[in-house]
Design an enzyme around this catalytic site. Structure first.
Site, PDB file in Angstrom:
ATOM      1  N   CYS A 136       0.834  -1.208   0.000  1.00 38.61           N
ATOM      2  CA  CYS A 136       0.000   0.000   0.000  1.00 38.61           C
ATOM      3  C   CYS A 136       0.864   1.252   0.000  1.00 38.61           C
ATOM      4  CB  CYS A 136      -0.931  -0.003   1.216  1.00 38.61           C
ATOM      5  SG  CYS A 136      -2.006   1.449   1.307  1.00 38.61           S
ATOM      6  N   CYS A 139      -0.492   4.086   2.219  1.00 35.34           N
ATOM      7  CA  CYS A 139      -0.267   3.833   3.651  1.00 35.34           C
ATOM      8  C   CYS A 139       1.177   4.108   4.047  1.00 35.34           C
ATOM      9  CB  CYS A 139      -0.593   2.380   3.996  1.00 35.34           C
ATOM     10  SG  CYS A 139      -2.204   1.804   3.461  1.00 35.34           S
ATOM     11  N   ASP A 140       2.127   3.671   3.225  1.00 38.39           N
ATOM     12  CA  ASP A 140       3.529   3.638   3.645  1.00 38.39           C
ATOM     13  C   ASP A 140       4.480   4.516   2.840  1.00 38.39           C
ATOM     14  OD1 ASP A 140       2.774   1.715   5.550  1.00 38.39           O
ATOM     15  OD2 ASP A 140       3.011   0.091   4.101  1.00 38.39           O
TER      16      ASP A 140
END
Length: 319
Positions: A136, A139-140
């Site tokens: 992701c 997300c990261d």
């Protein structure tokens, strides 16, 4: 086989399931939540969560899910460890089998079983997950500012991940197994327009290097056999997700991938009294905060449904 009757059953944990549990508990629905095989969902394998509101200093995924569970329990949710192995939505109330040995008859069912990222299945992928390996970018990606990263995939997801990362990192290597991409023309054009994305055609991953964190990626051209070492500290697998919805097939409307289809503007499915939230029905955003939002929707829809049924029952008795 043992059995019991309940008002509200929540299948699956994670932000969607626990949020649904919090709202359902506060509404007096006495929900029972089964966590599934991965209590807390995908966030339990996420080291740092920096994009969830209310955590100015960030929080680890596992710690966040522990907090969600504690809050759900505080309002009275009966959290149980177990896996839904079969369902029967042909009659009402609905029947759900847990661990092949316990039958639950539920007046309302909230599905929050999530989706699982597809992985390459290569050595080091699991060990370095959260330490350079991710599925992701949204997300990261923040953790890789100014660094070089690798994205694997050839579809719209890979193109989107690469484009997103290009705004944050120094360079993106996009690995495509063939000599063409499956992504839509507009997404391919976006990739071509970004100068810090380099597409490596006919290229596959050979090895992920690093013990405690990712240090580099060894790749190979599958036509020439030539190997190349990429000094990348991020490795994003973008080959898609699989919703955990197999046991609901034949009952609920789904798209071709298996994502449950809900009625627009609600968490309602095509079966009355069955609701879906989180990544089991969201193939677009797949974020903790959006999952929590749909969990809230599912609980409110379930509360409204049960209230309407109660009124209908009272009217029938009077008549």
């Amino acid at each position: 086989m043992t059995s019991e009757k309940i008002s509200c059953l929540i299948i699956g944990s994670g932000p969607a399931g626990y949020t649904a549990a919090i709202y359902a508990s506060r509404a007096g629905l006495n929900p029972v939540l089964y966590t599934g095989t991965q209590p807390g969902g995908q966030l339990t394998i996420t080291t740092e969560v920096d994009n969830y509101p209310g955590y100015p200093d960030g929080i680890s995924g596992p710690e966040m899910m522990i907090n969600f569970e504690k809050q759900a329990k505080r309002f009275g949710t009966d959290v149980r460890y177990g896996l839904a192995t079969a369902v029967d939505f042909t009659d009402y109330p609905h029947k759900v089998i847990i661990d092949n040995k316990h039958e639950i008859t539920a007046e309302s069912v909230i599905i929050s079983t999530g989706a699982s990222a597809k992985w390459l299945g290569m050595d080091g992928e699991e060990r370095l997950n959260g330490r350079g390996v991710s599925a992701c970018a949204v997300c990261d990606g923040f953790f890789f500012r100014g660094q070089d990263v690798v994205v694997v995939g050839a579809g719209d997801t890979a193109a989107e991940e690469a484009s997103y990362l290009a705004k944050l990192v120094n360079k993106v290597y996009l690995l495509v197994r063939r000599d063409e991409m499956r992504a839509s023309k507009i997404m391919q054009k976006r990739v071509e327009m970004l100068p810090n994305i380099e597409v490596l055609w006919n290229t596959e991953t050979v090895k992920l290097n690093g013990e405690d964190e990712l240090e580099s990626v060894l790749v190979k051209n599958n036509k020439t056999g030539e190997e190349q070492l990429l000094n990348a500290t991020g490795f994003f697998v973008a080959i898609g997700h699989k919703p955990n919805t197999d046991i609901f097939k034949g009952y609920l409307n789904m798209d071709e991938t298996g994502y449950i289809q809900t009625i627009k503007g609600s968490a309602c499915t095509n079966i009355k009294g069955v609701f879906a939230c989180g990544d089991a029905q969201d193939n677009v955003y797949r974020q903790a905060v959006t999952a929590a939002g749909t969990g809230c929707m599912a609980a409110l829809d379930a509360e409204r449904f049960l209230m309407e049924r109660e009124v209908e029952t009272i009217i029938e008795e009077i008549a």
